[in-house]
Design a protein around this motif. Structure first.
Motif, short mmCIF file in Angstrom:
data_model
loop_
_atom_site.label_atom_id
_atom_site.label_comp_id
_atom_site.label_asym_id
_atom_site.label_seq_id
_atom_site.Cartn_x
_atom_site.Cartn_y
_atom_site.Cartn_z
N MET A 1 0.83 -1.20 0.00
CA MET A 1 0.00 0.00 0.00
C MET A 1 0.87 1.25 0.00
N LEU A 2 1.91 1.27 0.82
CA LEU A 2 2.78 2.44 0.91
C LEU A 2 3.54 2.65 -0.40
N LEU A 3 4.06 1.57 -0.98
CA LEU A 3 4.75 1.68 -2.27
C LEU A 3 3.79 2.15 -3.35
N ASP A 4 2.56 1.66 -3.33
CA ASP A 4 1.56 2.10 -4.31
C ASP A 4 1.32 3.59 -4.20
N ALA A 5 1.24 4.08 -2.98
CA ALA A 5 1.03 5.52 -2.77
C ALA A 5 2.20 6.33 -3.28
N LEU A 6 3.42 5.86 -3.02
CA LEU A 6 4.61 6.57 -3.48
C LEU A 6 4.69 6.59 -5.01
N GLU A 7 4.30 5.48 -5.63
CA GLU A 7 4.43 5.36 -7.08
C GLU A 7 3.32 6.07 -7.85
N ALA A 8 2.13 6.18 -7.25
CA ALA A 8 0.99 6.67 -8.04
C ALA A 8 0.12 7.69 -7.33
N GLY A 9 0.40 8.00 -6.07
CA GLY A 9 -0.46 8.93 -5.34
C GLY A 9 -0.41 10.33 -5.91
N GLY A 33 -7.84 7.69 -0.45
CA GLY A 33 -8.45 8.42 0.65
C GLY A 33 -7.56 8.63 1.85
N ARG A 34 -6.28 8.30 1.73
CA ARG A 34 -5.36 8.46 2.85
C ARG A 34 -4.25 9.43 2.50
N ALA A 35 -3.90 10.32 3.40
CA ALA A 35 -2.82 11.28 3.19
C ALA A 35 -1.53 10.73 3.78
N ILE A 36 -0.49 10.74 2.96
CA ILE A 36 0.80 10.17 3.37
C ILE A 36 1.90 11.19 3.07
N LYS A 37 2.75 11.46 4.04
CA LYS A 37 3.86 12.39 3.83
C LYS A 37 5.04 11.67 3.18
N ALA A 38 5.75 12.40 2.32
CA ALA A 38 6.90 11.81 1.64
C ALA A 38 7.96 12.89 1.40
N PRO A 78 10.55 2.94 2.43
CA PRO A 78 10.20 2.73 1.03
C PRO A 78 10.51 3.97 0.18
N THR A 79 11.18 3.74 -0.95
CA THR A 79 11.67 4.83 -1.80
C THR A 79 11.50 4.44 -3.26
N VAL A 80 11.00 5.37 -4.07
CA VAL A 80 10.80 5.11 -5.49
C VAL A 80 11.34 6.28 -6.30
N LEU A 81 11.48 6.06 -7.61
CA LEU A 81 11.77 7.13 -8.57
C LEU A 81 10.46 7.53 -9.24
N ARG A 82 10.26 8.85 -9.36
CA ARG A 82 9.09 9.33 -10.10
C ARG A 82 9.49 10.46 -11.03
N ASP A 83 8.83 10.53 -12.17
CA ASP A 83 9.12 11.56 -13.17
C ASP A 83 8.12 12.70 -13.16
N ASP A 84 6.99 12.53 -12.48
CA ASP A 84 5.89 13.49 -12.59
C ASP A 84 5.78 14.41 -11.38
N LEU A 85 6.91 14.74 -10.77
CA LEU A 85 6.91 15.56 -9.57
C LEU A 85 7.29 17.00 -9.93
N PRO A 86 7.12 17.96 -9.00
CA PRO A 86 7.19 19.38 -9.37
C PRO A 86 8.49 19.85 -10.01
N ALA A 87 9.62 19.26 -9.66
CA ALA A 87 10.90 19.67 -10.26
C ALA A 87 11.49 18.56 -11.12
#
Length: 266
Positions: A1-9, A33-38, A78-87
């Protein structure tokens, strides 16, 4: 669940995290429906270093999590790479909520070192106080120290060790000791700098030996998890470190011919 949130939230940027060496931001993810800080570290915000290749720190953050997870150490959030973030592209790591009794590593007066801690070094403050940095010798912190041996962590400061949990929770099972800020890892030259030297000369446990054997063997599954984050030379150096540690059979002592404590150590 946490990885899913990091990858697609869906993300909302909350602002910069102060006192970080590189561009580091707090995001809040909305997932199911859950807020998670990252914690978000964009590659574009990495400062050039003389001893690490340019624009690789976020990749090393991800490699650190993948190695910790593959070996079932559970010490890197848990740590992922994402391309769709603000910077742009960067690492995104689950935020660790520190527990109220987070005293894995402490700075105290000489006569106030916790009874279950081992002293590492002394220092004098600008106002003339003599203090001692010490750390616990429990299994949670030992797992972080063991991981750092393998990852060749060049920057394990006291502030990079947090006792807490990655999701707001009061359940003891959800809590642990985590090592954060793992960008200065996996160099192919010896770089280990840490405040966690209290396990030196301790013989490896059976499960630690099994983990070393797994890294030394470096099967295709483990290589595939790490190869898009690390160079071939760095993967080979990781295998060599595992083999050297297997041959030694115990946590090494601090080397006398190079700097072994990060600066600043806190």
């Amino acid at each position: 669940m946490l990885l899913d949130a990091l990858e697609a939230g869906d993300w909302t940027e909350m602002g910069s995290i102060p006192r970080a060496s590189n561009d580091t931001r707090l995001l809040v993810l909305d997932h199911e429906g859950r807020a998670i800080k990252a914690v978000y570290k964009p590659i574009s915000g990495e400062r050039p270093l003389t001893d690490f290749p340019l624009e690789t720190l976020a990749l090393r953050e991800v490699a650190a999590y993948r190695l910790s997870a593959a070996l079932d150490l559970g010490v890197v959030p848990p740590t992922v790479l994402r391309d769709d973030l603000p910077a742009g592209r960067g690492s995104l790591q689950a935020y660790v909520e520190a527990s109220d009794d987070d005293e894995a590593v402490t700075l105290s007066a000489v006569d106030a070192i916790p009874v279950d801690h081992t002293p590492i070094f002394a220092l004098r403050t600008e106002d003339g106080r003599d203090l001692v940095l010490s750390h616990a010798v429990d299994e949670g912190l030992r797992a972080v120290a063991f991981f750092d041996l393998l990852a060749n962590n060049a920057d394990r400061k006291a502030g990079h060790v947090i006792s807490g949990c990655c999701l707001p929770s009061t359940a003891a099972a959800d809590k642990g000791v985590f090592g954060i800020d793992n960008g200065l890892t996996f160099h192919d030259e010896e770089k280990l700098r840490t405040v966690l030297w209290g396990f030196s000369r301790a013989s490896f446990h059976a499960e630690e030996i099994e983990a070393l054997e797994e890294v030394a063997a470096m099967d295709e599954a483990l290589r595939a998890q790490l190869s898009d984050c690390l160079s071939a030379d760095e993967l080979q150096a990781l295998r060599h470190r595992a083999n050297r540690l297997l041959a030694a059979e115990f946590f090494p002592e601090a080397s006398a011919d190079r700097t072994v404590i990060p600066w600043p150590p806190i």
